[in-house]
Design an enzyme around this catalytic site. Sequence first.
Site, mmCIF file in Angstrom:
data_model
loop_
_atom_site.group_PDB
_atom_site.id
_atom_site.type_symbol
_atom_site.label_atom_id
_atom_site.label_comp_id
_atom_site.label_asym_id
_atom_site.label_seq_id
_atom_site.Cartn_x
_atom_site.Cartn_y
_atom_site.Cartn_z
ATOM 1 N N HIS B 64 -10.687 6.320 1.858
ATOM 2 C CA HIS B 64 -11.972 6.134 2.309
ATOM 3 C C HIS B 64 -12.520 6.965 3.145
ATOM 4 C CE1 HIS B 64 -9.204 5.253 5.777
ATOM 5 N NE2 HIS B 64 -10.143 4.937 6.550
ATOM 6 N N ASP B 68 -10.602 11.273 9.628
ATOM 7 C CA ASP B 68 -9.025 11.427 9.712
ATOM 8 C C ASP B 68 -8.301 11.394 8.307
ATOM 9 O OD1 ASP B 68 -9.694 8.898 9.715
ATOM 10 O OD2 ASP B 68 -7.809 8.420 10.807
ATOM 11 N N HIS B 69 -8.911 11.011 7.162
ATOM 12 C CA HIS B 69 -8.412 10.792 5.817
ATOM 13 C C HIS B 69 -8.863 11.872 4.803
ATOM 14 C CE1 HIS B 69 -6.080 6.923 6.314
ATOM 15 N NE2 HIS B 69 -6.758 7.082 7.386
#
Lengths: 299, 299
Positions: B64, B68-69
């Site tokens: 997603h 942070d990803h």
Amino acid sequence: MPLPIRITFLGTAGSAPTKERNLPSVAIEYDGSTYLFDCGEGTQRQMSTYSLNPYRIKGIFITHIHGDHVIGLAGLVRTLALTKRTEPLYLFVPKGEESKVMPLLTFDRALISYKIIIKGVKSGEIFKGKGFSVMAFKLKHSIPTYGFAFKEDDRYRFDKEKSKRLGLKGDAFSKLVSRGSIKIRNKTIQLKDVAEKVMGRKVVYAADTRPAQTTIEAAKDAEILIHETTYTDEFRNLAKERLHSTAAEGATVAKNAKAKRLIIFHMSARYKSAEPLIKEAKKVFKNTTQAYDGMQITI
Amino acid sequence: MPLPIRITFLGTAGSAPTKERNLPSVAIEYDGSTYLFDCGEGTQRQMSTYSLNPYRIKGIFITHIHGDHVIGLAGLVRTLALTKRTEPLYLFVPKGEESKVMPLLTFDRALISYKIIIKGVKSGEIFKGKGFSVMAFKLKHSIPTYGFAFKEDDRYRFDKEKSKRLGLKGDAFSKLVSRGSIKIRNKTIQLKDVAEKVMGRKVVYAADTRPAQTTIEAAKDAEILIHETTYTDEFRNLAKERLHSTAAEGATVAKNAKAKRLIIFHMSARYKSAEPLIKEAKKVFKNTTQAYDGMQITI
């Protein structure tokens, strides 16, 4: 007594990170606040690794919008919002490049709890803090790029004996400094007769760039010049072509500026050790140090 | 013999990095290629820290578009261009979110030497490699989010004696597998009579998410389920509100899926140690491990 200026090298690599070196960022801590110069990917984690509190950041100065100097902004501004920061953050980027940095701040439409005030940088004073200012100067790179000088305000050291004799006290000192002269007991006192000017200390940051006259001027008598030296002289043609500096070139800038100390960083990943760069630079400018991640200098 | 599947945890933190933990990313190496699941800030440096070659990356699967990803993509795609990569890179993001990831790739108008092929993810098989495929399944988070199952192809183990006796040789084996039966010496041979089906191994990655029935189905009999567990049960209301999982909830998913092993990660920075999370998870599902940065598992 002047306040300490603490410099922390958060990242000292060239365009790609290595096991030992993160991407460029240098922190200056002064009077309880932190200022970042460049913000490569992973800067927020480097701050945590070297125990710097990201919540103390007041301003971030970006030399140029190449990924390796700026991508760390994306994560940092979001982490600062996690604890509902409300204090504005000042972000300086070369004038005309503001639209390039915006996507990093807005790409996922994250809610940022505080204002990010983006300022377009031109040569000259760009930030005035309590007791210091930051000046920008043009660098020579492939896109608009500025170096920065963190400069403490000049101050005056008063002759105690003389001051007492002349009846100087209270706010008379600051009045004398701002006006140049004041009248006490019907006698005109000149600042220069009772106080000696002490030049503020200066830390200068120059990356990425060819050697430049503007850097020499900005780094005149600086305590510390931090200059990129991507290559050794062996690759001087590559340095020219890619608009970087060799170790000898960076050292020549320091020498011509009569800087007190040179710190070199931003070495190409082709070098396994900094030895050849430091050796080359020292031949030109003896007081040279190769920065490493986590290196701290307090002046 | 099946090929080894090597899993490396490149980042195991929650939304902010710590000294010990970088932001989420998990690498799976298989048959000489590397696939990344999420790509938090600093992933490229973590690869170098744990000696993974970024040039072997074929595909990146993003669960997603929360910073942070995903922020690590910005630096990684630029570093891959430094050595003039020409092989295309497959980038999977939830369908409809493609425009959110684009700014990270294009913000500074950097020249990328290879094609980045962005694929919008929906549930089902999204990638077919040699000997394996990747399936996506919906997760429950605050924005469109998908988990991923890396699944080796099912294969057949032939009874050597029987095969020889029936005259099976050369490409007859693969023909029998694809058709289900073949004729040899005027005799029909059924696949099931001469070979035993061996289910391909499965590694399942689920973050960020509430516990979900879709994960249970995707992780059915998986060798390894990697599940986020941001909080302990004490903060179950926060987990609900922010659409994350507690350690007990993650473990319950593993139990219901009859997974062989559970690896938990993505813990909130409020925990100084993973002890309370692992303790809580183990009460529900014994074969649980807390991931740490650099942890490698080969199956």
